[in-house]
Design an enzyme around this catalytic site. Structure first.
Site, mmCIF file in Angstrom:
data_model
loop_
_atom_site.group_PDB
_atom_site.id
_atom_site.type_symbol
_atom_site.label_atom_id
_atom_site.label_comp_id
_atom_site.label_asym_id
_atom_site.label_seq_id
_atom_site.Cartn_x
_atom_site.Cartn_y
_atom_site.Cartn_z
ATOM 1 N N ASP A 42 0.821 -1.213 0.000
ATOM 2 C CA ASP A 42 0.000 0.000 0.000
ATOM 3 C C ASP A 42 0.857 1.267 0.000
ATOM 4 O O ASP A 42 0.532 2.251 -0.659
ATOM 5 C CB ASP A 42 -0.906 0.036 1.237
ATOM 6 N N TYR A 45 1.913 2.204 -3.425
ATOM 7 C CA TYR A 45 0.796 2.777 -4.179
ATOM 8 C C TYR A 45 0.594 4.240 -3.770
ATOM 9 O O TYR A 45 0.473 5.130 -4.605
ATOM 10 C CB TYR A 45 -0.485 1.978 -3.924
ATOM 11 N N ASP A 46 0.591 4.481 -2.458
ATOM 12 C CA ASP A 46 0.368 5.843 -1.969
ATOM 13 C C ASP A 46 1.413 6.802 -2.517
ATOM 14 O O ASP A 46 1.097 7.922 -2.923
ATOM 15 C CB ASP A 46 0.411 5.878 -0.431
ATOM 16 N N LYS A 126 -28.779 -11.308 -6.230
ATOM 17 C CA LYS A 126 -29.578 -10.086 -6.351
ATOM 18 C C LYS A 126 -28.972 -9.083 -5.376
ATOM 19 O O LYS A 126 -29.197 -9.149 -4.179
ATOM 20 C CB LYS A 126 -31.046 -10.336 -6.033
ATOM 21 N N ARG A 147 -31.457 4.529 -11.660
ATOM 22 C CA ARG A 147 -32.646 3.941 -12.257
ATOM 23 C C ARG A 147 -33.832 4.900 -12.195
ATOM 24 O O ARG A 147 -34.620 4.983 -13.126
ATOM 25 C CB ARG A 147 -32.976 2.655 -11.510
ATOM 26 N N GLU A 181 -25.049 -2.644 -10.418
ATOM 27 C CA GLU A 181 -25.521 -2.184 -9.120
ATOM 28 C C GLU A 181 -24.407 -1.461 -8.373
ATOM 29 O O GLU A 181 -23.276 -1.948 -8.314
ATOM 30 C CB GLU A 181 -25.972 -3.429 -8.333
ATOM 31 N N LYS A 321 -36.356 -14.708 -3.875
ATOM 32 C CA LYS A 321 -35.988 -13.936 -2.692
ATOM 33 C C LYS A 321 -35.749 -14.832 -1.474
ATOM 34 O O LYS A 321 -36.389 -15.873 -1.338
ATOM 35 C CB LYS A 321 -37.109 -12.933 -2.350
ATOM 36 N N CYS A 416 -60.811 13.158 17.794
ATOM 37 C CA CYS A 416 -59.480 13.212 17.192
ATOM 38 C C CYS A 416 -58.451 13.582 18.262
ATOM 39 O O CYS A 416 -58.619 14.579 18.961
ATOM 40 C CB CYS A 416 -59.476 14.251 16.070
ATOM 41 N N CYS A 444 -57.886 20.887 11.717
ATOM 42 C CA CYS A 444 -57.066 19.940 12.482
ATOM 43 C C CYS A 444 -55.604 20.173 12.096
ATOM 44 O O CYS A 444 -55.246 20.076 10.920
ATOM 45 C CB CYS A 444 -57.473 18.499 12.175
HETATM 46 S S1 IVH Z 1 -30.851 -7.682 -14.245
HETATM 47 C C1 IVH Z 1 -35.051 -6.006 -16.417
HETATM 48 N N1 IVH Z 1 -29.365 -8.692 -12.375
HETATM 49 O O1 IVH Z 1 -32.982 -5.765 -9.080
HETATM 50 C C2 IVH Z 1 -34.216 -5.921 -15.228
HETATM 51 N N2 IVH Z 1 -30.842 -6.943 -11.763
HETATM 52 O O2 IVH Z 1 -35.966 -5.965 -9.189
HETATM 53 C C3 IVH Z 1 -32.952 -6.688 -15.405
HETATM 54 N N3 IVH Z 1 -30.700 -6.309 -9.391
HETATM 55 O O3 IVH Z 1 -33.499 -2.639 -10.269
HETATM 56 C C4 IVH Z 1 -32.056 -6.437 -14.273
HETATM 57 N N4 IVH Z 1 -29.149 -7.728 -8.835
HETATM 58 O O4 IVH Z 1 -31.122 -3.171 -9.918
HETATM 59 C C5 IVH Z 1 -30.308 -7.788 -12.656
HETATM 60 N N5 IVH Z 1 -27.947 -9.703 -10.854
HETATM 61 C C6 IVH Z 1 -28.883 -8.780 -11.130
HETATM 62 C C7 IVH Z 1 -29.409 -7.912 -10.152
HETATM 63 C C8 IVH Z 1 -30.392 -7.008 -10.509
HETATM 64 C C9 IVH Z 1 -29.935 -6.764 -8.405
HETATM 65 C C10 IVH Z 1 -31.709 -5.242 -9.220
HETATM 66 C C11 IVH Z 1 -31.794 -4.279 -10.341
HETATM 67 C C12 IVH Z 1 -33.256 -3.973 -10.532
HETATM 68 C C13 IVH Z 1 -33.909 -4.813 -9.504
HETATM 69 C C14 IVH Z 1 -35.072 -5.522 -10.131
#
Ligand code: IVH
Length: 678
Positions: A42, A45-46, A126, A147, A181, A321, A416, A444
């Site tokens: 590090d 790098y610094d 996700k 988004r 993301e 989920k 109320c 109110c």
């Molecule tokens: S693909 C048409 N891949 O989940 C949408 N989305 O509920 C295609 N998200 O706002 C998105 N992980 O930001 C995709 N591996 C992943 C994801 C992902 C999280 C989010 C995304 C979207 C939301 C959809």
């Protein structure tokens, strides 16, 4: 690989040596932040980084946009500009359990006509952050947009530039849009909260809120200090870039220098989905960042295209989920909150409990019927609280075994709690249901407070500095009593209020003045008429076009608008005719002068719902649906009594049977095209 450039005295450096140094430091940063595999200590790098800064200070004319020094954050911006997405950023349907996940697989396989066991899907985490679209031109990072509502997002280019895992220059002259993301790791949140605590600043409840706050700040230096990460998961219009599958896209994104998920895998069939989901659930706690489920996408793009899109979600993907987290705590009291429409809402006060990543202290209990009949809960009960991801916490049920002896059912007050006016009960459409309302109207103070807060809210007139706190202050000082008073507010009087000053008063008054000319739909929504939410406000604006036309709408005229029912039509007419509110609305409109909107006149399918099914000879499913919508109609994926017509192609399946059972006409693609009247 770039060689460690010989270190030269700053004033002797040539532009070529500068570029070598800059690229070398960028490579070290990439190894550290993206590959997680630094090749130098590090300290080295610094010192290289400092040297780069010195050279750039001596030769500001050389400073390249992709220099690692440019990630420290530029000057604050005055606001986040709205940017329309060229391709909307939509969401994904959820599967809440194994059965629903299997259901998605079955219908995809069915629709594609492939055997369920050989259905190929990709697995990705996700991510629980914020999605963001990055635009590159000839390999140079150009723009980043959040988004937002999916159609329009906010320009966060200056903020995203500071994220180390976002390449500022790609190894090839790629032009296009990459989506992924923005998130904060669990370790980065812990570090941030330590610092916030030390500074006496607010701590963030979870990584998602922290990522959002850090990205949507106006000061990119703040973003830079927050150590956000970016994971790429898609390429807009991948087919145009000659890719056939999600695996190819992710491999390419990795080659371009993006972080992509190590959990990516191709799986087959229901069993593949279930096993791979459980495998992620097992390692979830060990991941450096939060995830709230697993995303499954059809692996091949030709199959994705064949499946097409629903209105807001792809039919080729689902998010499986994780089950919501549940905890028990004590229901200490039930308080009553008076809303902007006078509705009384019982709110449960809880012994604070950490669940689903946040500390929950209050939970809405909706109404008396919910408390006593649906949840069957009493003050003093131990209760189960559930919270999943970004979902509002929910009281699930009381633990009856632990109920203390002296408890009784909950009753709504007769007066109320805020203004003492009598409370009236308005029965709902179903037996036993209904809501209690304070009859005090704008006398109110809580109704007034929340109406005014709603008026200035983000989806309403979007007046930034007019939050609940400011409205409280202005009301308490009698500087305002109703929304129209805002437009006559005297900044010098506001400046004298406790906790205010010249600059905050000026900011408020400017914010109010800036709200003049907001689009019609926002003005309609801001009025806070019962039953007129964001969607209805939009529809009214598009139907009538101008404020004058909305104002002179009749009950029947309103009823003719799709999705406006008798209750909403009645409440709009009543609001306009009200002896106090009517004149106030007119006065407000004269100040705000809402901007007219393009009128969407009813097409031939106006108010009608059409189901498109099977493979059409010419139009893709997406195109057919868009055509229905452009003719004023709505599309749906299931046939019901309300369906006007079914447009069917090859392999239409069960929807045809349903249509014939219900006596709904079935047409072919030619019929749909003929509706255009061309
Ligand atoms: S693909 C048409 N891949 O989940 C949408 N989305 O509920 C295609 N998200 O706002 C998105 N992980 O930001 C995709 N591996 C992943 C994801 C992902 C999280 C989010 C995304 C979207 C939301 C959809």
């Amino acid at each position: 690989m770039t060689q460690n450039p010989a270190l030269l005295a700053v004033d002797l450096v040539s532009v070529e040596a500068y570029v070598r140094l800059k690229d070398y430091v960028a490579q070290l940063a990439h190894e550290y932040y993206v590959l997680d595999a630094p090749t130098v200590p590090d300290s080295q790098y610094d010192s290289m980084f400092r040297q780069l800064q010195e050279v750039e200070a001596a030769h500001p004319e050389w400073v390249a946009a992709d220099s690692p020094t440019q990630r420290v954050g530029g000057a604050p911006v005055s606001g986040l500009a709205e940017v329309r997405h060229a391709v909307p950023m939509l969401s994904i349907d959820n599967a809440m359990d194994a059965e629903e996940a299997a259901g998605f697989c079955r219908s995809m396989a069915d629709e594609l006509g492939v055997a369920l066991e050989s259905l190929e899907l990709t697995r990705e985490p996700k991510y629980d952050g914020l999605s963001c679209s990055l635009r590159y031109a000839h390999g140079i990072f150009m723009q980043a947009v959040t988004r937002g509502d999916g159609e329009t997002g906010e320009d966060v280019t200056a903020q995203v530039r500071t994220i180390q895992s976002v390449p500022l220059r790609l190894p090839e002259p790629f032009t296009g849009e990459i989506r992924g993301e923005v998130l904060m790791t669990i370790a980065a949140l812990a570090r941030l909260n330590d610092r916030q605590r030390a500074l006496g600043e607010k701590e963030y409840a979870n990584t998602r809120n922290a990522a959002a706050g850090s990205l949507r700040t106006l000061d990119p230096k703040v973003t830079a200090s927050r150590r956000l990460s970016f994971f790429a998961y898609s390429l807009v219009d991948a087919a145009a870039h000659d890719f056939d599958s999600q695996a190819q896209v992710l491999a390419y994104l990795k080659k371009l220098g993006f972080q992509v998920s190590g959990l990516f895998e191709v799986v087959t069939g229901i069993e593949g989905v279930q096993k791979s989901f459980e495998a992620v659930a097992d390692v979830r706690k060990a991941l450096p960042f939060e995830i709230d489920g697993v995303v499954y996408k059809i692996a091949r793009f030709d199959q994705q295209d064949a499946l097409g899109w629903n209105t807001r979600t792809p039919r080729w993907a689902f998010a499986y989920k994780f089950p919501a987290e549940e905890k028990t705590t004590l229901l200490e009291a039930i308080d009553i909150q008076v809303g902007r429409t006078g509705k009384l809402t019982p709110v449960g006060r809880l012994t604070p409990v950490h669940v689903g990543g946040v500390t929950v202290t209050n939970v809405t209990l909706h109404n008396e019927h919910q408390v006593n009949n649906i949840k069957g809960v009493r003050v003093g009960d131990t209760v189960v609280i559930r919270r999943a991801g970004d979902v509002i916490p929910e009281l699930v049920n009381p633990v009856l075994e632990l109920r203390p002896a002296a408890t009784g059912p909950f009753t709504m007050p007769e007066h109320c709690p805020t203004c003492g006016s009598t409370v009236k009960f308005i029965a709902g459409s179903e037996e036993g249901m209904g809501e209690h309302y304070c009859t005090g109207g704008t006398s109110c103070s809580d109704q007034r407070l929340f109406r005014l807060t709603h008026f200035g809210s983000r989806l309403g007139m979007d007046i930034d500095s007019l939050g609940e706190g400011s409205v409280r202050d202005l009301l308490a000082a009698s500087l305002i009593a109703k929304a129209s008073d805002l437009y006559r507010l005297d900044a010098s009087l506001v400046a004298n209020l406790e906790g205010w000053g010249k600059s905050s008063a000026a900011k408020l008054v400017t914010g109010i003045a800036d709200s003049v000319g907001r689009p019609l739909r926002r003005f309609i929504f801001a009025l806070g008429i019962e039953g007129v939410g964001e969607g209805t406000a939009k529809r009214l604006a598009q139907h009538f076009g101008t404020w004058e036309a909305v104002r002179s709408a009749t009950y029947d005229g309103l009823l003719a608008i799709p999705d406006v029912g008798p209750i909403t039509a009645g409440s709009v007419v009543a609001a306009f005719a009200d002896e106090h509110f009517g004149p106030e609305i007119d006065l407000l409109a004269s100040y705000v002068k809402p901007e007219p909107e393009a009128k969407i006149t009813g097409g031939v399918l106006s108010g009608k719902t059409v189901v498109v099914t099977g493979t059409l000879p010419f139009l893709s499913r997406e195109a057919a649906k868009a055509l229905v919508e452009s003719l004023g109609g709505k599309t749906s994926d299931s046939v019901s009594k309300k369906t006007f017509a079914v447009v069917a192609g090859e392999n239409a399946g069960s929807k045809l049977t349903k249509a014939s059972d219900l006596g709904i006409p079935v047409y072919d693609e030619a019929w749909l095209l003929a509706q255009k009247g061309e």
